[in-house]
Scaffold this active site. Structure first.
Site, short mmCIF file in Angstrom:
data_model
loop_
_atom_site.label_atom_id
_atom_site.label_comp_id
_atom_site.label_asym_id
_atom_site.label_seq_id
_atom_site.Cartn_x
_atom_site.Cartn_y
_atom_site.Cartn_z
N HIS A 313 0.84 -1.19 0.00
CA HIS A 313 0.00 0.00 0.00
C HIS A 313 0.88 1.24 0.00
O HIS A 313 1.94 1.25 0.62
CB HIS A 313 -0.90 0.03 1.25
CG HIS A 313 -2.07 0.94 1.10
ND1 HIS A 313 -1.99 2.29 1.34
CD2 HIS A 313 -3.34 0.70 0.70
CE1 HIS A 313 -3.19 2.84 1.13
NE2 HIS A 313 -4.01 1.91 0.72
N ASP A 371 -7.91 -5.37 0.00
CA ASP A 371 -8.36 -6.26 -1.09
C ASP A 371 -7.96 -7.71 -0.89
O ASP A 371 -8.37 -8.57 -1.67
CB ASP A 371 -7.76 -5.75 -2.41
CG ASP A 371 -8.35 -4.41 -2.78
OD1 ASP A 371 -7.60 -3.46 -3.02
OD2 ASP A 371 -9.60 -4.30 -2.77
#
Ligand code: SDX
Length: 436
Positions: A313, A371
């Site tokens: 991320h 996700d």
């Protein structure tokens, strides 16, 4: 934003005049160096492709502490909202800055419920698509098409119009996503039912048929609602920045949100949940857990181009708090459905365990993001893989709208228009074609 006592001084080694830059402090998080006068005073731009060190705006909506793995919506920790609130309460919070009391909640839920139907003409847009069109292609088209129906709420500079458009978009996204799904499987569209919850209504529009009554499972309803909460907003991510930039031209809210849907589709962003599930199914087909080591070698080989989807991320350099909550939801849903031994869930947990112990991931501070588990939960609920990102878009619509509203509501906002470092051909003359 509060001016800091500390100033930044920019000086040049060639003796060009130095410049003092003001620094501003937020309520929490990194300070910012105000470079708005830089070009005017030095004739130089800053250079930050990918915006790794750039704050594009000031905002009160969502705060992320990437090192701590902390996510706050209007100051409330995501863990508390996911446990104590439902999605429409969270929508109210993101839009208005405070959690609703009971009467405020009843009024908001009532208004959203009354706007869940779409104009009957919308069906004809779907009929233009192939049945196997990707749901995100369909959704990008349908959301943009909404601007053709609601001329009474397309003036983005009118706060009333923005309020009405917000309710319409939040209310209609579940209907549009369910219509895209029904169209892809050749089943009739199911109309919303006003006596169901937001999540329950969505599940029924997705899975009911006219042939029999559909009973909403409270566990799946709660899981769906939590998935919506976890995806609702996330600071200035790629799709939110797209909505802000698109909306800064004064275009209507529906068109700006359609731009957000298009950006979210990418596998590096919201498309990662679909890519992650496909990755898990690929490893499963190769032999499952026994093949994880081989797969991980590919991921660590730069030339393979293979990434561990659902990992890493830009902001979180610790565990994404949403991934933890998603894993919990996974456990609950799989237990409820008697799928505790779901091989993909076992595979995902093995991948996570190996990655978190592997130097390649530890050094790069790569952890599971939102996700990584969301696909497994949605698949267990019965949602087809290509629809995962459409559900992400459904949930993120409220975040996009809140961020757009905050920008347009700021009297200082201007149309976004970045510059560049030009490295192309300098001025030259066109030669006649015979001489080229
Ligand atoms: C979302 O921004 C948001 O807030 C987004 C989001 C939201 O709610 O809006 O949180 C939703 O988009 C979550 C992210 C979903 N994407 C994925 O899961 C796709 C896989 N992840 C990556 O592609 C990547 O981690 C990004 C895109 C998420 C972040 O990329 P960055 O910040 O540009 O980091 P990078 O690509 O420069 O990676 C740094 C290093 C690189 O290695 P080196 O060049 O240093 O050797 O880490 C490696 C990368 O190769 N790396 C990975 C990896 N992610 C980064 N290596 C293997 N697998 C991965 N998943």
């Amino acid at each position: 934003m509060t001016p800091s006592d500390v100033k930044a001084t920019l000086s040049f080694s060639d003796g060009s005049p130095s410049m003092e830059l003001p620094i501003y402090k937020g309520s929490v998080g990194p300070d910012v160096i105000d470079i708005r006068k830089l070009y005017g005073q030095t004739g130089k731009f800053t250079y930050d492709p990918g915006f790794l060190s750039t704050a594009s705006c000031n905002s009160k909506i969502t705060y992320i502490d990437g090192d701590k793995g902390e996510l706050l919506y209007r100051g409330y920790p995501i863990e508390q909202l996911a446990t104590n609130c439902d999605f429409l309460e969270t929508c109210y919070l993101l839009l208005n800055g405070e959690l609703p009391n009971q009467s405020e909640k009843d009024d908001f839920v009532g208004r959203v419920t009354k706007h869940t139907m779409v104009n009957e003409q919308m069906q004809f847009f779907l009929r233009g698509f192939r049945r196997d069109a990707h749901p995100m292609a369909v959704l990008t088209g349908l959301v943009g098409a909404l601007s053709a129906f609601y001329h009474d709420s397309t003036d983005i500079n009118n706060p009333e119009h923005r309020k009405v458009a917000a309710i319409r978009l939040i209310a209609k996204m579940p209907t549009l996503v369910a219509m895209a799904y029904k169209y892809s499987i050749g089943q009739p569209f199911i109309y919303p039912k006003n006596d169901l919850s937001y999540a329950g209504n969505f599940l029924r529009m997705m899975f009911a048929t006219p042939c029999e009554e559909y009973k909403v499972s409270p566990v799946l309803e709660r899981a769906m609602d939590r998935i919506f909460i976890l995806h609702a907003d996330h600071e200035q991510n790629a799709s939110t920045s797209t909505v802000r930039l698109c909306g800064s031209s004064g275009t209507n809210p529906f068109a700006a949100i359609a731009a957000g849907v298009a950006c979210l589709w990418g596998p590096a962003h919201g498309g990662a949940n679909e890519a992650c599930l496909n990755m898990l199914e690929e490893i499963q087909a190769m032999g499952g857990i026994s093949k994880v080591g081989e797969f991980m070698e590919k991921v660590k080989d730069k030339n393979s181009g293979v990434r561990l989807m659902g990992f890493g991320h830009r902001v979180y350099k610790n565990y994404d708090p949403r991934a933890k909550l998603m894993q919990e939801t996974c456990n609950e849903v799989l237990a409820e459905l008697g799928l505790e031994n779901d091989p993909l869930f076992a595979l995902a947990k093995k991948l996570e365990q190996i990655a978190l112990e592997d130097d390649y991931f530890v050094q790069r501070k790569l952890y599971p993001n939102v996700d990584f588990y969301s696909g497994i939960v949605q698949r267990a609920i019965g949602i087809p893989v290509p629809l995962f990102t459409a559900i992400f878009a459904l949930a993120r619509t409220v975040g996009w709208i809140a961020q757009l509203d905050e920008m347009i509501g700021d009297p200082e906002y201007k149309i976004g228009r970045p510059r560049q470092l030009f490295v192309g051909a300098e001025k030259r003359d066109v030669a006649p074609i015979g001489k080229r």
